[in-house]
Scaffold this active site. Structure first.
Site, PDB file in Angstrom:
ATOM      1  N   ASP A 125       0.904  -1.057  -0.008  1.00  0.00           N
ATOM      2  CA  ASP A 125       0.103   0.021   0.040  1.00  0.00           C
ATOM      3  C   ASP A 125       0.937   1.379   0.016  1.00  0.00           C
ATOM      4  O   ASP A 125       2.037   1.095   0.390  1.00  0.00           O
ATOM      5  CB  ASP A 125      -0.969  -0.192   1.302  1.00  0.00           C
ATOM      6  CG  ASP A 125      -1.859  -1.243   1.197  1.00  0.00           C
ATOM      7  OD1 ASP A 125      -2.150  -1.614   0.158  1.00  0.00           O
ATOM      8  OD2 ASP A 125      -2.353  -1.373   2.329  1.00  0.00           O
TER       9      ASP A 125
HETATM   10  N1  URA Z   1      -1.402  -6.013   4.014  1.00  0.00           N
HETATM   11  C1  URA Z   1      -1.860  -4.607   3.755  1.00  0.00           C
HETATM   12  O1  URA Z   1      -2.744  -4.485   4.515  1.00  0.00           O
HETATM   13  N2  URA Z   1      -1.242  -3.635   3.116  1.00  0.00           N
HETATM   14  C2  URA Z   1       0.117  -3.912   2.525  1.00  0.00           C
HETATM   15  O2  URA Z   1       0.621  -2.911   2.076  1.00  0.00           O
HETATM   16  C3  URA Z   1       0.709  -5.388   2.705  1.00  0.00           C
HETATM   17  C4  URA Z   1      -0.202  -6.425   3.210  1.00  0.00           C
END
Ligand code: URA
Length: 238
Positions: free
Chosen positions: A103
């Site tokens: 993310d």
């Molecule tokens: N899980 C999440 O919620 N975000 C990420 O970036 C990776 C795994």
């Protein structure tokens, strides 16, 4: 065996046309001999020199980056900066694929490679590649959350495979091991336990751990040992 112009373009990070011109002008030697035919088939392992300087051919590149917050794990975006902007020109030209996106606000280990088969296998749950995350929560994690993670959580769009949750000395800090990587998965799993993830960092994929000396936005090639550990774990090397 490979066409000389293709091998030169790839090894020297120049265009195919530039490579053909350099070859025709006699600037290129293969195993000590000048070769002027761009289409000549040569061994990828041959000693290749351009203007007397040795070049090495990398079939694939394998990069680890310490992804900084605020960057998208996408190859391009018009509004937000993307992690590929942190790479130099010669690597950007190789159109690297991102292995398991993070993310925008997540930091830590990001692998980039043009080895499509490895990329596919690292992200496929079939190959059981563990991904380790360090999550900071708004509320302390509880023992019952360990059971919830281990039992496999059901969401409207998918059922998460059983995952390992380890609660730190400070119960706001947890380690989570996943074998898959659905969109916002770690955050959504904690949400099911009534907690919010306030910071998330990926620590490792398989045996490859983030290199702490890189710093946010830093990157380097995987060592041969790191690369081989991934290829081996995914059945691409014996
Ligand atoms: N899980 C999440 O919620 N975000 C990420 O970036 C990776 C795994």
């Amino acid at each position: 065996m490979m066409r000389l112009d293709k091998l030169l373009a790839s090894s020297a990070s120049i265009s195919r046309t530039q490579a053909q011109e350099a070859i025709r002008r006699g600037r290129v030697t293969v195993d000590g001999e000048v070769v002027r035919l761009p289409e000549k088939k040569v061994d990828e392992k041959a000693a290749l020199l351009l203007d007397g300087k040795p070049l090495t051919y990398e079939k694939y590149v394998y990069i680890m980056m310490d992804k900084p917050a605020g960057y998208l794990s996408a190859t391009e975006d018009t509004r937000d900066p993307s992690v590929t902007e942190l790479l130099p020109e010669d690597l950007r030209k190789r159109s690297l694929g991102i292995v398991g996106r993070l993310d925008k606000d997540t930091t830590g280990l990001l692998l980039l490679t043009d080895d499509g088969e490895l990329n596919h296998r690292l992200t496929s749950p079939r190959y059981h590649m563990d991904k380790l995350y360090d999550a900071t929560l708004d509320l302390p994690a509880e023992k019952k959350d360990i059971e919830i993670f281990a039992s496999g959580i059901e969401f409207s769009d998918f059922t998460a495979m059983p995952a390992k949750l380890e609660i730190g000395e400070d119960p706001h800090r947890c380690l989570v091991t996943l074998r898959e990587g659905k969109f916002h998965q770690v955050k959504r799993m904690f949400e099911k336990c009534g907690k919010k993830v306030v910071a998330l960092r990926r620590i490792s994929i398989g045996e490859v751990e983030i290199d702490g000396s890189l710093g946010p936005g830093g990157y380097r090639r995987l060592t041969d040992k790191e690369r081989d550990s991934l290829l081996f774990a995914c059945g691409l090397k014996k």
